[in-house]
Write a protein that holds these residues in place. Structure first.
Motif, short mmCIF file in Angstrom:
data_model
loop_
_atom_site.label_atom_id
_atom_site.label_comp_id
_atom_site.label_asym_id
_atom_site.label_seq_id
_atom_site.Cartn_x
_atom_site.Cartn_y
_atom_site.Cartn_z
N LEU A 70 26.58 -29.74 47.01
CA LEU A 70 26.02 -31.06 46.83
C LEU A 70 26.10 -31.51 45.37
O LEU A 70 26.39 -32.68 45.08
N LEU A 71 25.89 -30.58 44.47
CA LEU A 71 25.98 -30.92 43.05
C LEU A 71 27.38 -31.40 42.68
O LEU A 71 27.55 -32.18 41.73
N GLY A 72 28.37 -30.95 43.41
CA GLY A 72 29.72 -31.41 43.15
C GLY A 72 29.90 -32.90 43.30
O GLY A 72 30.85 -33.48 42.75
N GLU A 73 28.99 -33.55 44.04
CA GLU A 73 29.05 -35.01 44.21
C GLU A 73 28.29 -35.76 43.13
O GLU A 73 28.37 -36.98 43.06
N LEU A 74 27.55 -35.05 42.29
CA LEU A 74 26.64 -35.72 41.36
C LEU A 74 27.22 -35.94 39.98
O LEU A 74 26.62 -36.64 39.16
N ASP A 75 28.34 -35.32 39.69
CA ASP A 75 29.07 -35.59 38.45
C ASP A 75 28.19 -35.43 37.22
O ASP A 75 28.19 -36.27 36.31
N GLY A 76 27.40 -34.34 37.20
CA GLY A 76 26.60 -34.05 36.02
C GLY A 76 25.31 -34.83 35.90
O GLY A 76 24.66 -34.78 34.84
N ALA A 135 25.31 -21.70 47.30
CA ALA A 135 26.52 -22.36 47.80
C ALA A 135 26.21 -23.79 48.25
O ALA A 135 26.96 -24.72 47.93
N ALA A 136 25.11 -23.97 48.98
CA ALA A 136 24.76 -25.31 49.44
C ALA A 136 24.41 -26.21 48.27
O ALA A 136 24.82 -27.38 48.22
N CYS A 137 23.64 -25.69 47.33
CA CYS A 137 23.29 -26.49 46.15
C CYS A 137 24.53 -26.92 45.39
O CYS A 137 24.69 -28.09 45.02
N PHE A 195 18.60 -37.24 40.58
CA PHE A 195 18.41 -36.78 41.95
C PHE A 195 17.42 -35.63 42.03
O PHE A 195 17.03 -35.04 41.02
N VAL A 196 17.02 -35.33 43.28
CA VAL A 196 16.13 -34.22 43.61
C VAL A 196 16.74 -33.49 44.80
O VAL A 196 17.09 -34.12 45.80
N LEU A 197 16.87 -32.17 44.71
CA LEU A 197 17.46 -31.41 45.82
C LEU A 197 17.07 -29.95 45.68
O LEU A 197 16.51 -29.53 44.67
N GLY A 198 17.41 -29.16 46.68
CA GLY A 198 17.16 -27.72 46.63
C GLY A 198 17.17 -27.12 48.02
O GLY A 198 16.58 -27.67 48.94
N PHE A 199 17.85 -25.99 48.17
CA PHE A 199 17.99 -25.36 49.48
C PHE A 199 17.74 -23.86 49.40
O PHE A 199 18.02 -23.23 48.38
#
Length: 223
Positions: A106-112, A101-103, A87-91
């Protein structure tokens, strides 16, 4: 080893990028907003069309604050369910610092899953301080131009980030106004990751990825 990542919008782009010699894809929609989360159907079709690694954008609005973080979390779970593995993300927050906190939410859904922190870094009040914050979030890559204005203006920052790669366990992936003439200087600075979108197309975002254009970039980044 150099890394050439190409932005794809659909399966046709994915096939062309692979044919031209790309190493990895960034899959997005909505380039008019700088790249948004693609649909589950698009992710499924792209994964079926290529065996390249595919990093899927998680972003729901222009700018660098989530419009609906809960919805993004649901999107992330749905995309993982159809096979997305990177994935790609960043806030950024209201002070233009990394929104940890926002990152993390969302990372909590990505399971590593492996992920890239995108060009939010360029828009931080202090990109080098933002890099330090990002280093603790668990990504392996930071996509950056060094400046909101693009690579030409951002070269001094990119050199600073390049010097920190090994110590912080992160790789710089340069994109955003990247030109082929920038590549030798970036390689000399120790950067080996390159990210192209519009330059991989004949006439901008209204045209598909062109394998010959990708092949041209492949030759340049390989020195």
């Amino acid at each position: 080893m150099t890394l050439l990542e190409v932005i794809a919008l659909d399966a046709r782009d994915a096939e062309a990028a692979q044919a031209g010699g790309a190493d990895r894809l960034e899959l997005v929609s909505g380039m008019g907003s700088g790249g948004l989360t693609p649909s589950a159907d698009t992710v499924r079709s792209v994964l079926a069309a290529t065996d390249l690694p595919v990093r899927v954008m998680l972003r729901d609005a222009a700018g660098y604050a989530p419009a609906d973080l809960d919805r993004l979390r649901r999107d992330a779970a749905e995309l993982r369910a159809v096979g997305a593995a990177e994935f790609v993300l960043g806030f950024l927050d209201g002070d233009s610092t990394v929104d940890l906190a926002a990152c993390r939410a969302l990372l909590g859904e990505l399971d590593g899953a492996a992920w890239t922190f995108h060009r939010a870094l360029d828009n931080a009040a202090d990109p080098v301080a933002a890099w330090e914050m990002v280093a603790g979030l668990g990504c392996d890559t930071v996509l950056a131009a060094g400046s909101p204005a693009g690579v030409s203006e951002g070269l001094p920052v990119l050199r600073k980030l390049a010097d920190r790669q090994a110590a912080d366990g992160l790789a710089v992936l340069v994109g955003g106004g990247l030109k082929q003439q920038h590549v030798p200087e970036l390689l000399a600075a120790g950067i080996s990751g390159f990210h192209v979108g519009g330059p991989a197309r004949v006439a901008g975002w209204d045209t598909p990825v062109d394998p010959d254009a990708v092949a041209g970039w492949r030759r340049v980044v390989d020195g």
